[in-house]
Design a protein around this motif. Structure first.
Motif, PDB file in Angstrom:
ATOM      1  N   ALA A 127     -30.814 -19.165  17.505  1.00 19.39           N
ATOM      2  CA  ALA A 127     -30.243 -17.852  17.158  1.00 19.39           C
ATOM      3  C   ALA A 127     -29.940 -17.845  15.665  1.00 19.39           C
ATOM      4  O   ALA A 127     -29.578 -18.874  15.097  1.00 19.39           O
ATOM      5  CB  ALA A 127     -28.971 -17.611  17.962  1.00 19.39           C
ATOM      6  N   PHE A 128     -30.114 -16.711  15.024  1.00 20.91           N
ATOM      7  CA  PHE A 128     -29.902 -16.739  13.575  1.00 20.91           C
ATOM      8  C   PHE A 128     -28.684 -15.981  13.089  1.00 20.91           C
ATOM      9  O   PHE A 128     -28.393 -14.876  13.519  1.00 20.91           O
ATOM     10  CB  PHE A 128     -31.154 -16.363  12.780  1.00 20.91           C
ATOM     11  N   ASP A 129     -28.006 -16.679  12.161  1.00 20.82           N
ATOM     12  CA  ASP A 129     -26.837 -16.114  11.489  1.00 20.82           C
ATOM     13  C   ASP A 129     -27.145 -16.068   9.992  1.00 20.82           C
ATOM     14  O   ASP A 129     -28.272 -16.330   9.566  1.00 20.82           O
ATOM     15  CB  ASP A 129     -25.591 -16.960  11.788  1.00 20.82           C
ATOM     16  N   ASP A 130     -26.122 -15.773   9.186  1.00 21.29           N
ATOM     17  CA  ASP A 130     -26.348 -15.626   7.740  1.00 21.29           C
ATOM     18  C   ASP A 130     -26.901 -16.903   7.106  1.00 21.29           C
ATOM     19  O   ASP A 130     -27.761 -16.835   6.221  1.00 21.29           O
ATOM     20  CB  ASP A 130     -25.072 -15.150   7.040  1.00 21.29           C
ATOM     21  N   THR A 131     -26.462 -18.069   7.560  1.00 27.35           N
ATOM     22  CA  THR A 131     -26.941 -19.330   6.971  1.00 27.35           C
ATOM     23  C   THR A 131     -28.435 -19.499   7.214  1.00 27.35           C
ATOM     24  O   THR A 131     -29.202 -19.819   6.298  1.00 27.35           O
ATOM     25  CB  THR A 131     -26.192 -20.538   7.601  1.00 27.35           C
ATOM     26  N   LEU A 132     -28.845 -19.271   8.449  1.00 28.84           N
ATOM     27  CA  LEU A 132     -30.268 -19.431   8.787  1.00 28.84           C
ATOM     28  C   LEU A 132     -31.109 -18.379   8.039  1.00 28.84           C
ATOM     29  O   LEU A 132     -32.201 -18.679   7.549  1.00 28.84           O
ATOM     30  CB  LEU A 132     -30.480 -19.322  10.295  1.00 28.84           C
ATOM     31  N   ILE A 133     -30.589 -17.170   7.943  1.00 24.86           N
ATOM     32  CA  ILE A 133     -31.338 -16.108   7.265  1.00 24.86           C
ATOM     33  C   ILE A 133     -31.589 -16.487   5.800  1.00 24.86           C
ATOM     34  O   ILE A 133     -32.718 -16.374   5.299  1.00 24.86           O
ATOM     35  CB  ILE A 133     -30.582 -14.757   7.385  1.00 24.86           C
ATOM     36  N   GLU A 134     -30.544 -16.985   5.128  1.00 28.26           N
ATOM     37  CA  GLU A 134     -30.730 -17.380   3.721  1.00 28.26           C
ATOM     38  C   GLU A 134     -31.720 -18.542   3.617  1.00 28.26           C
ATOM     39  O   GLU A 134     -32.576 -18.563   2.725  1.00 28.26           O
ATOM     40  CB  GLU A 134     -29.383 -17.785   3.078  1.00 28.26           C
ATOM     41  N   ALA A 135     -31.626 -19.497   4.524  1.00 26.19           N
ATOM     42  CA  ALA A 135     -32.538 -20.649   4.492  1.00 26.19           C
ATOM     43  C   ALA A 135     -33.979 -20.195   4.705  1.00 26.19           C
ATOM     44  O   ALA A 135     -34.913 -20.695   4.064  1.00 26.19           O
ATOM     45  CB  ALA A 135     -32.128 -21.669   5.551  1.00 26.19           C
ATOM     46  N   MET A 136     -34.168 -19.230   5.592  1.00 27.31           N
ATOM     47  CA  MET A 136     -35.526 -18.730   5.871  1.00 27.31           C
ATOM     48  C   MET A 136     -36.096 -17.975   4.667  1.00 27.31           C
ATOM     49  O   MET A 136     -37.260 -18.162   4.302  1.00 27.31           O
ATOM     50  CB  MET A 136     -35.497 -17.792   7.084  1.00 27.31           C
ATOM     51  N   ILE A 137     -35.279 -17.119   4.059  1.00 24.27           N
ATOM     52  CA  ILE A 137     -35.766 -16.370   2.888  1.00 24.27           C
ATOM     53  C   ILE A 137     -36.206 -17.373   1.823  1.00 24.27           C
ATOM     54  O   ILE A 137     -37.293 -17.265   1.247  1.00 24.27           O
ATOM     55  CB  ILE A 137     -34.670 -15.424   2.340  1.00 24.27           C
ATOM     56  N   GLU A 138     -35.357 -18.374   1.588  1.00 26.19           N
ATOM     57  CA  GLU A 138     -35.650 -19.365   0.556  1.00 26.19           C
ATOM     58  C   GLU A 138     -36.931 -20.142   0.897  1.00 26.19           C
ATOM     59  O   GLU A 138     -37.792 -20.354   0.045  1.00 26.19           O
ATOM     60  CB  GLU A 138     -34.449 -20.314   0.468  1.00 26.19           C
ATOM     61  N   ALA A 197     -33.423 -16.949  20.278  1.00 29.71           N
ATOM     62  CA  ALA A 197     -32.626 -15.946  21.008  1.00 29.71           C
ATOM     63  C   ALA A 197     -32.248 -14.780  20.104  1.00 29.71           C
ATOM     64  O   ALA A 197     -31.366 -13.996  20.461  1.00 29.71           O
ATOM     65  CB  ALA A 197     -31.383 -16.601  21.588  1.00 29.71           C
ATOM     66  N   GLY A 198     -32.872 -14.680  18.929  1.00 33.37           N
ATOM     67  CA  GLY A 198     -32.604 -13.549  18.033  1.00 33.37           C
ATOM     68  C   GLY A 198     -31.307 -13.740  17.275  1.00 33.37           C
ATOM     69  O   GLY A 198     -30.868 -14.871  17.050  1.00 33.37           O
ATOM     70  N   ALA A 199     -30.709 -12.633  16.905  1.00 29.83           N
ATOM     71  CA  ALA A 199     -29.486 -12.719  16.113  1.00 29.83           C
ATOM     72  C   ALA A 199     -28.395 -13.446  16.888  1.00 29.83           C
ATOM     73  O   ALA A 199     -28.278 -13.303  18.110  1.00 29.83           O
ATOM     74  CB  ALA A 199     -29.014 -11.321  15.743  1.00 29.83           C
ATOM     75  N   ASP A 200     -27.606 -14.232  16.145  1.00 29.88           N
ATOM     76  CA  ASP A 200     -26.452 -14.900  16.735  1.00 29.88           C
ATOM     77  C   ASP A 200     -25.419 -13.827  17.071  1.00 29.88           C
ATOM     78  O   ASP A 200     -24.913 -13.131  16.190  1.00 29.88           O
ATOM     79  CB  ASP A 200     -25.894 -15.903  15.721  1.00 29.88           C
ATOM     80  N   LEU A 201     -25.120 -13.726  18.346  1.00 32.30           N
ATOM     81  CA  LEU A 201     -24.272 -12.612  18.787  1.00 32.30           C
ATOM     82  C   LEU A 201     -22.815 -12.805  18.389  1.00 32.30           C
ATOM     83  O   LEU A 201     -22.084 -11.826  18.225  1.00 32.30           O
ATOM     84  CB  LEU A 201     -24.439 -12.411  20.295  1.00 32.30           C
ATOM     85  N   ASN A 202     -22.388 -14.050  18.140  1.00 37.15           N
ATOM     86  CA  ASN A 202     -21.037 -14.266  17.587  1.00 37.15           C
ATOM     87  C   ASN A 202     -20.956 -13.695  16.171  1.00 37.15           C
ATOM     88  O   ASN A 202     -19.994 -13.034  15.800  1.00 37.15           O
ATOM     89  CB  ASN A 202     -20.704 -15.764  17.558  1.00 37.15           C
ATOM     90  N   TRP A 203     -22.021 -13.960  15.423  1.00 36.86           N
ATOM     91  CA  TRP A 203     -22.084 -13.464  14.037  1.00 36.86           C
ATOM     92  C   TRP A 203     -22.137 -11.929  14.041  1.00 36.86           C
ATOM     93  O   TRP A 203     -21.434 -11.271  13.275  1.00 36.86           O
ATOM     94  CB  TRP A 203     -23.320 -14.105  13.375  1.00 36.86           C
ATOM     95  N   MET A 204     -22.949 -11.361  14.929  1.00 37.64           N
ATOM     96  CA  MET A 204     -23.037  -9.901  15.021  1.00 37.64           C
ATOM     97  C   MET A 204     -21.658  -9.302  15.319  1.00 37.64           C
ATOM     98  O   MET A 204     -21.225  -8.355  14.683  1.00 37.64           O
ATOM     99  CB  MET A 204     -23.990  -9.481  16.151  1.00 37.64           C
ATOM    100  N   ARG A 205     -20.976  -9.899  16.284  1.00 37.78           N
ATOM    101  CA  ARG A 205     -19.677  -9.342  16.688  1.00 37.78           C
ATOM    102  C   ARG A 205     -18.650  -9.467  15.553  1.00 37.78           C
ATOM    103  O   ARG A 205     -17.849  -8.567  15.326  1.00 37.78           O
ATOM    104  CB  ARG A 205     -19.166 -10.054  17.944  1.00 37.78           C
ATOM    105  N   ALA A 206     -18.739 -10.602  14.815  1.00 40.80           N
ATOM    106  CA  ALA A 206     -17.775 -10.834  13.733  1.00 40.80           C
ATOM    107  C   ALA A 206     -17.895  -9.800  12.613  1.00 40.80           C
ATOM    108  O   ALA A 206     -16.967  -9.620  11.823  1.00 40.80           O
ATOM    109  CB  ALA A 206     -17.961 -12.247  13.175  1.00 40.80           C
ATOM    110  N   MET A 207     -19.035  -9.127  12.549  1.00 34.63           N
ATOM    111  CA  MET A 207     -19.215  -8.098  11.520  1.00 34.63           C
ATOM    112  C   MET A 207     -18.182  -6.982  11.686  1.00 34.63           C
ATOM    113  O   MET A 207     -17.881  -6.265  10.740  1.00 34.63           O
ATOM    114  CB  MET A 207     -20.626  -7.501  11.580  1.00 34.63           C
ATOM    115  N   GLY A 208     -17.643  -6.857  12.901  1.00 28.66           N
ATOM    116  CA  GLY A 208     -16.614  -5.852  13.158  1.00 28.66           C
ATOM    117  C   GLY A 208     -15.359  -6.076  12.332  1.00 28.66           C
ATOM    118  O   GLY A 208     -14.527  -5.182  12.183  1.00 28.66           O
ATOM    119  N   GLU A 209     -15.222  -7.299  11.779  1.00 29.72           N
ATOM    120  CA  GLU A 209     -14.023  -7.606  10.980  1.00 29.72           C
ATOM    121  C   GLU A 209     -14.252  -7.450   9.488  1.00 29.72           C
ATOM    122  O   GLU A 209     -13.348  -7.591   8.685  1.00 29.72           O
ATOM    123  CB  GLU A 209     -13.591  -9.050  11.265  1.00 29.72           C
TER     124      GLU A 209
END
Ligand code: COA
Length: 261
Positions: free
Chosen positions: A24-35, A60-72
Motif C-alpha cells: 500500500a502506498f503512502d507519502d514516503t513510497l510515493i516520493e521514493a517512486m517519483i525519484e 492494495a493501492g493507497a494506504d488507507l491509514n494515510w488517506m484517513r489521516a488527511m482529515g487532520e
C-alpha cells in the motif's frame, strides 16, 4: 524499505517492496517512486523500466491509514499531498523510457493507476483488480485519466460506481492489461516484451506515446495530418531512422540492438 531499485543491464527494475503492508502506498513510497522513475529515466544505460511488486499482491493501492489521516491536515496540505500522487502517475505516464508493469495477486485502487500509466502490463491469470474507492466513500480521482484511457469511459462508469472485483481475463478484455498468462509464465512474458522493446529504436519509442495521443481516434483535422506527416518526415531523415532503414536494407543489425552473443 518501501521500494527497491535494481539495474540489470538495460533494464531498471523498480519493485514495490513492502509486502507486509500489501505494498500500500503512502507519502514516503510515493516520493521514493517519483525519484526512482526520474532516476531510471535519466540513466543513459536504461532502455526499459520494469515496475513489479514483491510478495503475494501487486499493491492494495493507497494506504488507507494515510488517506484517513488527511482529515487532520489543513486544506492546502491535503491538496498538496494529493498532487504528489497525481505527480507520481504523470511521472510514470511520461517516463523517459518505456514502462512495463508485471502484476500478480491484488491490484486495488491506486494500484490500477500505476498499471494504466505504464505503457504495457502483464498479469498473472489469478490477479484481481478493483476500483474499490466508492466503497470507502472516495473516488479513483487522480488515477482516472489513466484508467479511463485504458478501459474507456463507458466501462469506467460501471466499475467506478460498482467497485466489482475484476478478474484477470476480464481485465485483459477491458484493456487494463495487455497480456494475461499463467503465473509461471509471467517472467518469460515480461522478458519477451523487454526483448521486443530492446530491438526497437529508443528515439522512435520516445516519440511513440505522443503519436498515440495525437492519433487517438478524435477528429483527423489538418493539425493531425500535419503532425503525422511532419513526424515521419523528421524520423526517416534523422540519424536513427537512417540507421534503421540502412540496417534493414543491408541485412545487418541496427546499432541500438543489444549484442545477444
Ligand atoms: N491500506 C492500509 N492497510 C492495508 C491496505 C491498504 N490499502 N490493504 C490492506 N491493508 C492491511 C490490512 O488492514 C491488514 O492489516 P493487519 O495485518 O494489521 O490486519 C494487512 O494489510 C493485510 O490485509 P488482508 O486484507 O488481511 O490481506 P489479504 O492478502 O487477505 O488481502 C487485499 C489483500 C489487498 C485484497 C485486501 O487487503 C484489501 O482489499 N485491501 C483494501 C484495498 C483497497 O480497497 N484499496 C483502495 C485504496 S484507495
Amino acid at each position: 524499505m518501501t521500494i527497491t531499485s535494481t539495474n540489470q543491464g538495460p533494464v531498471s527494475r523498480i519493485t514495490l517492496d513492502n509486502p507486509d503492508k500489501r505494498n500500500a502506498f503512502d507519502d514516503t513510497l510515493i516520493e521514493a517512486m517519483i525519484e526512482a522513475f526520474e532516476r531510471a529515466g535519466a540513466d543513459d544505460r536504461t532502455r526499459v523500466i520494469l515496475l513489479d511488486a514483491a510478495g503475494k499482491h501487486f499493491s492494495a493501492g493507497a494506504d488507507l491509514n494515510w488517506m484517513r489521516a488527511m482529515g487532520e491536515l489543513d486544506a492546502d496540505r491535503n491538496r498538496a499531498d494529493a498532487r504528489r500522487l497525481a505527480t507520481l502517475m504523470r511521472t510514470i505516464d511520461g517516463a523517459a523510457k518505456p514502462v512495463v508493469a508485471r502484476v500478480q495477486g491484488a491490484a486495488f485502487g491506486g494500484a490500477l493507476g500505476l498499471i494504466c500509466a505504464a505503457d504495457m502490463a502483464v498479469a498473472a491469470d489469478d490477479a484481481r483488480f478493483c476500483l474499490s474507492e466508492v466503497k470507502l466513500g472516495i473516488l479513483p480521482a487522480v488515477i482516472a485519466p489513466y484508467v479511463v484511457r485504458a478501459m474507456g469511459p463507458r466501462q469506467a462508469r460501471r466499475y467506478f460506481m460498482t467497485a466489482e472485483v475484476i478478474d484477470a481475463p476480464r481485465a485483459g478484455q477491458l484493456g487494463l492489461v495487455h497480456e494475461v498468462v499463467p503465473a509461471v509464465d509471467l517472467d518469460t512474458t515480461v522478458e519477451r516484451l523487454i526483448a521486443a522493446l530492446l530491438d526497437g529504436a529508443p528515439g522512435a519509442q520516445r516519440r511513440a506515446r505522443e503519436l498515440v495521443h495525437r492519433a487517438d481516434g478524435s477528429a483527423v483535422d489538418d493539425a493531425v495530418v500535419d503532425y503525422t506527416a511532419d513526424l515521419i518526415a523528421e524520423l526517416r531523415t534523422g540519424a536513427e531512422g537512417q540507421e534503421g532503414l540502412s540496417a534493414f536494407l543491408e541485412k545487418r543489425a541496427p546499432n541500438w540492438k543489444p549484442d545477444r552473443n
